[in-house]
Design an enzyme around this catalytic site. Structure first.
Site, PDB file in Angstrom:
ATOM      1  N   LYS A 284       0.819  -1.349   0.010  1.00  0.00           N
ATOM      2  CA  LYS A 284      -0.017  -0.106  -0.218  1.00  0.00           C
ATOM      3  C   LYS A 284       0.977   1.336  -0.168  1.00  0.00           C
ATOM      4  CE  LYS A 284      -4.145  -1.876   2.512  1.00  0.00           C
ATOM      5  NZ  LYS A 284      -4.953  -1.508   1.356  1.00  0.00           N
ATOM      6  N   ARG A 358     -10.341 -11.721   1.657  1.00  0.00           N
ATOM      7  CA  ARG A 358     -11.300 -12.571   0.854  1.00  0.00           C
ATOM      8  C   ARG A 358     -10.482 -13.812   1.022  1.00  0.00           C
ATOM      9  NH1 ARG A 358     -11.311  -9.178  -4.680  1.00  0.00           N
ATOM     10  NH2 ARG A 358     -11.252  -7.460  -3.053  1.00  0.00           N
TER      11      ARG A 358
HETATM   12  N1  BES Z   1      -8.391  -3.688   4.089  1.00  0.00           N
HETATM   13  C1  BES Z   1      -8.458  -2.948   2.782  1.00  0.00           C
HETATM   14  C2  BES Z   1      -9.694  -2.350   2.300  1.00  0.00           C
HETATM   15  C3  BES Z   1      -9.662  -1.144   3.015  1.00  0.00           C
HETATM   16  C4  BES Z   1      -9.004   0.017   2.416  1.00  0.00           C
HETATM   17  C5  BES Z   1     -10.468  -0.804   3.998  1.00  0.00           C
HETATM   18  C6  BES Z   1      -9.106   1.211   2.735  1.00  0.00           C
HETATM   19  C7  BES Z   1     -10.686   0.709   4.224  1.00  0.00           C
HETATM   20  C8  BES Z   1      -9.874   1.594   4.119  1.00  0.00           C
HETATM   21  C9  BES Z   1      -8.473  -4.485   1.710  1.00  0.00           C
HETATM   22  O1  BES Z   1      -7.579  -5.512   2.156  1.00  0.00           O
HETATM   23  C10 BES Z   1      -7.849  -4.147   0.670  1.00  0.00           C
HETATM   24  O2  BES Z   1      -6.789  -3.489   0.523  1.00  0.00           O
HETATM   25  N2  BES Z   1      -8.413  -4.171  -0.698  1.00  0.00           N
HETATM   26  C11 BES Z   1      -8.330  -3.952  -1.719  1.00  0.00           C
HETATM   27  C12 BES Z   1      -8.603  -4.597  -2.845  1.00  0.00           C
HETATM   28  C13 BES Z   1      -8.208  -4.389  -4.239  1.00  0.00           C
HETATM   29  C14 BES Z   1      -6.765  -4.528  -4.226  1.00  0.00           C
HETATM   30  C15 BES Z   1      -8.757  -5.486  -5.153  1.00  0.00           C
HETATM   31  C16 BES Z   1      -8.786  -2.129  -2.002  1.00  0.00           C
HETATM   32  O3  BES Z   1      -9.946  -2.156  -1.806  1.00  0.00           O
HETATM   33  O4  BES Z   1      -7.981  -1.376  -2.686  1.00  0.00           O
HETATM   34 MN    MN Z   2      -5.572  -5.437   1.545  1.00  0.00          MN
END
Ligand code: BES
Ligand code: MN
Ligand code: ZN
Length: 500
Positions: A284, A358
């Site tokens: 990230k 997931r």
């Molecule tokens: N934990 C995150 C989702 C999230 C992001 C929650 C920001 C709250 C605030 C999750 O694990 C994630 O990183 N999801 C990605 C999925 C994508 C790579 C398909 C996302 O939502 O960017």
């Molecule tokens: Mn994630």
């Protein structure tokens, strides 16, 4: 907090703080009128100076009102309307609770019997009052050197309209307290930093919770045990971390069944417990990454809910499964393009290691099949797309069962912990096609909340299932940064209806 039901005249009530409602344009409630009369119109005199406008949830303390036995009187604004919606009532109670807890009052009496609600009875109000008081009493201080000082308020009594059952008020109040405590437990777990709240820490909390409780048992599966079960998907997430993943299984047996009769199928909650989400090799960006300590808020809500279920002694069986892991990059971490085999046998091409929620949930869901659950609700901070769609006010819901979805929508409205359904239409499923595995773990840049749920739907064919994406509702950012404890009250509303 001790509670009592009192029906005596508010004027003569000996209490540290008497709480009464006043509407906009100095419209006095019945109780406020009595106080006004007894104080020789002092109350209307004070109101006429305009310092208190009676707007919903506003408050003003009055000291030394002659003719009134209470040490102080707390005015709470009840706004323009005579019948309050649930949201308005909540706002009033939250405002009152906040002021009350900031004061030094050791006990208080809520003289709110004349308040009427548009969509609920007085028991709802009693329960919500208790919940708001408990919620307002929480402040995070665990990792500060100055600890939050315990609130002065030790007991609260409540007036109730004629014909109200004392026993039912007591139950309502006790349930409100239990709900508030469950919420606060979830908030505390969410707020704890990732270096303290690890997967093992979460497991320990669950084990502690079950100590000395006859109807709650907890087992924790180690990585070795998960490997034996074939949970290649879950384990691919913790592969890069030095923190061991934990599968936490909590079994609550509250159902009252006749000897030899079969137990009814349990309801099941499944929580995403990523104790820190760096994104893994699909790292990230740095901005606000600290907030990824909240990526276990689904797990926290499930644990908080179970604590309240036990406290309420609900007469149903509930199983909660928490998939706890830390998502880190390292030489051992899973890489984009890696293919893993889930417990269900489906192979997964991991195109983005940041879509890890997931991956842990799918194996937890497959594990849950052995309980033949009557319904399964998973709770997860799953997608940034849910934040983009809904902001913080409602949680996204997707389901393979329309009746379950409608029920949860209803529960959300009643508990003021709302959800909104998104479509889980078949047309979206092909976005998960992979050239190298049965399924890919991401569905491209569009409809992210839906494709995430599509992924989970491949593992939930054997039961009625709803997925709650709480990425927007689980915590607040900015100055009020902190976990909200959602959707504990929604889950409790649902389980209570199942128990009724
Ligand atoms: N934990 C995150 C989702 C999230 C992001 C929650 C920001 C709250 C605030 C999750 O694990 C994630 O990183 N999801 C990605 C999925 C994508 C790579 C398909 C996302 O939502 O960017
Ligand atoms: Mn994630
Ligand atoms: Zn995540």
């Amino acid at each position: 907090m001790k509670t009592a039901l009192k029906t005596s005249n508010p004027v003569r009530l000996a209490t540290d703080c008497l709480v009464i409602a006043v509407g906009a344009k100095s419209k006095l409630s019945e109780e406020a009128s009595e106080i006004d009369k007894a104080s020789g119109k002092r109350l209307s005199g004070i109101l006429s100076n305009g310092d208190f406008d009676g707007s919903l949830g506003s408050t003003l303390f009055l000291h030394g009102l002659a003719g009134i036995k209470a040490k102080r009187v707390l005015l709470v604004g009840c706004g323009e309307r005579t019948k309050l919606s649930l949201k308005e009532a909540k706002k009033l109670l939250a405002g009152g609770a906040k002021a009350l807890l900031a004061s030094q009052a050791k006990d208080a009496h809520l003289a709110l019997a004349s308040l009427t609600l548009a969509d609920a009875d007085y028991y709802w109000l009693a329960e919500r009052a208790a919940q708001e008081l408990v919620e307002a009493s929480y402040t995070y201080s665990t990792t500060k050197s100055t600890k939050a000082k315990p609130t002065s308020l030790k007991s609260v009594s409540l007036a109730a309209p004629k014909g109200t059952s004392k026993a039912k008020i007591d139950t309502a109040f006790a349930r409100g307290v239990a709900t508030g405590r469950g919420i606060n437990r979830a908030r505390e777990l969410g707020n704890l930093p990732g270096n303290i709240c690890t997967p093992t820490y979460l497991a320990k909390q669950a084990v502690e919770l079950a100590k000395g409780k006859r109807n709650l048992s907890v087992k924790v599966l180690s990585e070795k045990q998960m490997a034996r079960l074939g949970m290649g998907s879950l384990l691919s997430v913790s592969a890069g971390s030095s923190q061991e993943a934990q599968l936490i299984v909590m079994e609550y047996k509250g159902a009252k069944v006749k000897p030899k009769a079969n137990r009814p199928a349990p309801h099941m909650l499944v929580g995403k417990g990523i104790t820190f989400d760096t994104g893994g090799i699909s790292l990230k960006a740095g901005q606000a990454m600290d907030e990824m300590k909240f990526d276990m808020c689904g797990a926290a809500s499930v644990i908080g809910t179970m604590a309240a279920v036990v406290e309420m002694a609900l007469p149903i069986d509930v199983v909660a499964i928490v998939a706890a892991a830390e998502n880190m990059p390292s030489g051992k971490a899973t890489k984009p393009g890696d293919v893993v085999t889930s417990m269900s046998g489906l192979t997964i091409e991991i195109l983005n290691t940041d879509a890890e929620g997931r991956l842990v949930l799918c194996d937890a869901l497959t594990y849950g099949e052995r309980y033949k659950p009557a319904s399964v609700i998973d709770v997860a901070t799953l997608t940034g797309a849910a934040v983009a769609t809904f902001g913080s006010h409602v949680s996204a819901m997707l389901s393979n069962d329309d009746a379950l979805a409608a029920e949860l929508t209803d529960c959300g409205n009643a508990s003021l912990d709302q959800v909104w359904q998104l479509p889980l239409h078949d047309e979206y499923q092909h976005l998960l096609d992979s050239n190298f595995a049965d399924i890919a773990n991401i569905g491209g840049p569009r409809a992210g909340t839906i494709t995430a749920a599509c992924f989970l739907s491949r593992f939930t064919k054997k039961f009625k299932w709803a997925h709650l994406d709480i990425a927007g509702s689980a915590w607040n950012s900015g100055a009020a940064k902190g976990a909200t404890g959602r959707p504990v009250s929604l889950l409790l509303e649902y389980l209570r209806r199942k128990a009724a």
